[in-house]
Scaffold this motif. Structure first.
Motif, mmCIF file in Angstrom:
data_model
loop_
_atom_site.group_PDB
_atom_site.id
_atom_site.type_symbol
_atom_site.label_atom_id
_atom_site.label_comp_id
_atom_site.label_asym_id
_atom_site.label_seq_id
_atom_site.Cartn_x
_atom_site.Cartn_y
_atom_site.Cartn_z
ATOM 1 N N LEU A 115 -1.349 -2.662 9.571
ATOM 2 C CA LEU A 115 -0.400 -3.444 10.366
ATOM 3 C C LEU A 115 -1.150 -4.312 11.372
ATOM 4 N N TYR A 117 -0.058 2.078 7.816
ATOM 5 C CA TYR A 117 -0.183 1.932 9.272
ATOM 6 C C TYR A 117 -1.475 1.213 9.642
ATOM 7 N N LEU A 156 8.312 -2.958 8.470
ATOM 8 C CA LEU A 156 7.736 -1.617 8.350
ATOM 9 C C LEU A 156 8.021 -0.967 6.996
ATOM 10 N N LEU A 192 2.603 5.778 9.311
ATOM 11 C CA LEU A 192 3.875 5.080 9.470
ATOM 12 C C LEU A 192 4.980 5.922 8.856
ATOM 13 N N GLN A 251 6.004 -2.101 3.790
ATOM 14 C CA GLN A 251 4.584 -1.784 3.617
ATOM 15 C C GLN A 251 4.353 -0.853 2.433
#
Length: 307
Positions: free
Chosen positions: A173, A170, A254, A229, A257
């Motif tokens: 990002l 997260y 997403l 995330l 990652q």
């Protein structure tokens, strides 16, 4: 819940799947106090993620001082490992998991002698199957808070497990993606994964007790408060309120990652090794490269809380 996907197409995202450049790799949530350990020895596997722990025999009763340090270590390192725990049994494993909470059985695993303990055995017939990055039980209303996994039988080579730090995922990002996903909600479901092994009658029976569930795309960790995330490839089906094209493109960014090496650790199992992981803060991947050898593990999932 399929009607929550917007039918009208919108422009797809023109973004790279991976973020390039310097990465932010923080071990703890912003402002968190550095824990001090009087009992445990901590050997980091990376500066921010994963650690081997020494100085403790997990076959002995776990007092409150030790339990508190174990909770601190897991919150700090997200995955912790123990070696050479000779004589460690399913009863010891249940006591260890109880440091965090009661066991949470997986409804798709066969029942075993000890409630909450799942035996994961793969031999020559099963080995070689493809795995996938995932978070345990995200298809449940209250996903598992963590898991305790012990090695019963390991191959001479191969059979490692990898974990990915989804807090780091997260953090790295792009800011516009963070802003976009901050208040989004995703639908999670078991049918595309576990349901692939069932016939229609079996799926209908499971569906009565296990409907689709919703979780935030970005969760605040229930114990650290850190933004994490929370989407994964097998169980996150779609994000509510987005078109099919937007869902496809955004979820591609997403879920991938977890595949970035800077966010990962890899653990090589030996007999009597034990791993405990924070299931909200991480995803994991069991590497299936040991055909035709045999790998037998026993796992306990720790009951979760609302996200």
């Amino acid at each position: 819940m399929s009607d929550t996907v917007v039918a009208d197409p919108k422009p797809v995202l023109d973004k790279p799947l991976m973020h390039y450049g310097r990465r932010t790799l923080d071990r703890m949530a912003p402002g968190a106090e550095q824990p001090a350990y009087k009992i445990l020895g901590i050997t980091p596997l990376t500066p921010h993620f994963g650690a081997e722990i020494s100085g403790v025999d997990l076959t002995q009763p776990i007092g409150e001082d030790l339990a508190e340090e174990l909770r601190q270590a897991l919150l700090e390192w997200k995955v912790v490992f123990f070696r050479e725990q000779t004589g460690f049994t399913a009863e010891h494993q249940l006591e260890l998991a109880g440091v965090w909470g009661p066991p949470e059985p997986n409804p798709f695993f066969p029942k075993t002698e000890h409630v909450g303990v799942s035996r994961l055995a793969k031999d020559a017939k099963a080995s070689g199957n493809k795995n996938i990055w995932h978070s345990d039980h995200s298809f449940m209303v209250n996903p598992a808070l963590g898991s305790v996994l012990r090695a019963v039988e390991v191959p001479a080579a191969g059979g490692d497990t990898m974990w990915a730090d989804m807090g780091a995922a997260y953090d790295n990002l792009p800011e516009d993606i963070k802003e976009r996903i901050e208040d989004l909600v995703a639908v999670h479901d078991w049918e595309a994964s576990w349901g692939a092994l069932m016939n229609d009658e079996q799926k209908a029976a499971f569906r009565k007790n296990w409907p689709q569930v919703e979780h935030p795309v970005v969760v605040r960790h229930p114990r650290s408060g850190r933004r994490t995330l929370y989407v994964n490839e097998p169980f996150t089906r779609f994000i509510k309120g987005l078109s099919e094209a937007e869902n496809r493109d955004l979820l591609d960014i997403l879920v991938l990652q977890a595949r970035i090496p800077e966010f990962q650790i890899r653990f090589h199992w030996r007999p009597d090794s034990i791993a405990i992981w924070d299931n909200i803060a991480t995803q994991h991947y069991a590497i299936n490269d040991y055909f035709p050898q045999r790998r037998v593990m026993e796992r306990i999932a720790i009951a979760g809380v609302p996200l």
